[in-house]
Design a protein around this motif. Structure first.
Motif, short mmCIF file in Angstrom:
data_model
loop_
_atom_site.label_atom_id
_atom_site.label_comp_id
_atom_site.label_asym_id
_atom_site.label_seq_id
_atom_site.Cartn_x
_atom_site.Cartn_y
_atom_site.Cartn_z
N ARG A 71 0.50 9.44 30.96
CA ARG A 71 0.26 9.99 31.98
C ARG A 71 1.30 10.55 32.85
NH1 ARG A 71 -4.77 8.36 36.14
NH2 ARG A 71 -6.07 9.19 34.47
N HIS A 124 -6.95 16.95 31.90
CA HIS A 124 -7.22 15.61 31.47
C HIS A 124 -8.33 15.55 30.34
CE1 HIS A 124 -7.99 11.34 31.71
NE2 HIS A 124 -8.17 11.12 32.97
N SER A 142 -3.48 4.21 37.26
CA SER A 142 -4.57 4.40 36.57
C SER A 142 -5.29 3.07 36.45
CB SER A 142 -4.41 4.70 35.10
OG SER A 142 -5.58 4.78 34.33
N THR A 143 -6.65 3.10 36.53
CA THR A 143 -7.43 2.05 36.07
C THR A 143 -7.92 2.08 34.65
OG1 THR A 143 -7.63 1.10 38.39
CG2 THR A 143 -9.29 0.25 36.66
N ARG A 144 -9.09 3.35 34.80
CA ARG A 144 -9.97 3.41 33.69
C ARG A 144 -9.19 4.01 32.48
NH1 ARG A 144 -12.51 3.30 38.17
NH2 ARG A 144 -10.68 4.41 38.83
N THR A 145 -8.35 5.02 32.63
CA THR A 145 -7.71 5.64 31.48
C THR A 145 -6.82 4.87 30.70
OG1 THR A 145 -8.00 7.71 32.80
CG2 THR A 145 -6.74 7.77 30.57
N PRO A 171 -15.61 10.96 37.92
CA PRO A 171 -14.50 10.43 36.94
C PRO A 171 -13.91 9.03 37.50
CG PRO A 171 -13.70 12.27 38.35
CD PRO A 171 -15.16 12.40 38.35
N1 CP Z 1 -10.79 9.02 35.49
C1 CP Z 1 -9.81 8.45 35.51
O1 CP Z 1 -8.68 9.18 35.21
O2 CP Z 1 -9.41 7.22 36.22
P1 CP Z 1 -8.09 6.57 36.40
O3 CP Z 1 -7.20 7.44 37.32
O4 CP Z 1 -8.38 5.20 36.84
O5 CP Z 1 -7.38 6.36 35.16
#
Ligand code: CP
Length: 302
Positions: A101, A129, A48-51, A262
């Motif tokens: 996650r 999600h 993951s980056t954003r979450t 997303p």
């Molecule tokens: N949108 C999202 O879940 O991005 P990540 O997988 O980078 O967390």
């Protein structure tokens, strides 16, 4: 916060008001210490980056602390055979709230059942999600100015996409939303979501001409074909590259519409499109910070 269905319209609107206030929190202001003394654990068994970073930034911007493990499947004791339940029962002794996650659908529910502290589902395989759905609905409200009376196209990997599943579910709370599903044959939207919409009298249709659909929507929600979820590489090859948002699609899209994603993207939105004011996906990613600050405040009852 395990499934998008847990949030009704009133709860979402209340959360969005808190998120609006979070946008105004500045370092050093009294609000920036509201979670001082609280600890959040982030356990990510998938990349993951954003979450992950937005949850950790959210906790940090409100003065709280973080306990975490890099690549939980590899570097936590899951690698030695520890069950998810035992890990959760251990972590709840250290932290006030847990963000998980996992690669298996249903794992967030199992984890939530194992502990007595708030559990946030940060994505459970192809399941749900929910916090992404909340930030997506928040983004739609900000971008097009309303949550009733609009048309949305969900595009790409609709079979494996937990974000589109959660978003479709969340949008059932609003009035007169029409859905288009545009997906390669091997990754069409699953029947449970279609049945949910039908049971609530919500209009949906499957379509194949992305330009024609783009011309008729307020929100074009593109998604990545999720290579990591395909058992058969031939199926991935069939799905990959079929629906791309490029200048032709942007020319068809109304001026007041927005393109969302997303993220991460691979090639399904060409980079040329990024400077179009209707390209909302990086604003959407930033909204994740404000929504997650709001969620932490609400769930920790501060
Ligand atoms: N949108 C999202 O879940 O991005 P990540 O997988 O980078 O967390």
């Amino acid at each position: 916060c395990v499934e998008a269905e847990q949030f009704d319209r009133a709860m979402m609107e209340e959360l969005f008001d808190v998120a609006d206030a979070m946008e105004r929190v500045r370092p050093g202001a009294p609000e920036s210490t509201m979670l001082q003394g609280y600890l959040m654990s982030t356990l990510f068994y998938e990349p993951s980056t954003r979450t992950r970073l937005s949850f950790e930034a959210a906790m940090g911007r409100l003065g709280g602390g973080i306990v975490s493990t890099e690549s939980a499947g590899e570097y936590s004791s899951a690698a030695k055979g520890e069950t998810l339940e035992d890990t959760m029962r251990t972590v709840e002794g250290y932290a006030d709230i847990v963000v998980l996650r996992h690669f298996t659908a249903g794992s967030a529910r199992r984890a939530a059942n194992a502990i007595g502290k708030p559990l946030i589902n940060a994505g459970d395989g192809p399941g749900q999600h929910p916090t992404q759905a909340l930030l997506d609905v928040y983004t739609i409200r900000k971008e097009i100015g309303r949550l009733d009376d609009f048309k949305i196209a969900l595009v790409g990997d609709l079979a494996n996409g937990r974000t589109v599943r959660s978003l479709a579910s969340a949008l059932t709370q609003f009035n007169n939303v029409k859905f288009y599903f545009v997906a390669p044959d091997v990754v069409k939207m699953k029947d449970d979501i279609k049945d949910l919409l039908t049971s609530k009298g919500i209009e949906w249709e499957e379509a194949t001409d992305l330009a024609a659909v783009a011309a008729d929507v307020d929100v074009l929600y593109q998604t990545r074909i999720q290579k990591e979820r395909f058992a058969n590489p031939e199926d991935y090859a069939k799905a990959s590259g079929k629906y791309i948002v490029d200048r032709t699609i942007m020319d068809a899209l109304p001026k007041s519409s927005v393109v969302m994603h997303p993220l991460p993207r691979v090639d399904e939105i060409v980079v040329d499109v990024d400077d179009d004011p209707r390209a909302g996906y990086f604003r959407q990613a930033q909204n994740g910070l404000f929504i997650r600050m709001a969620l932490l405040k609400v769930l920790l009852r501060v």
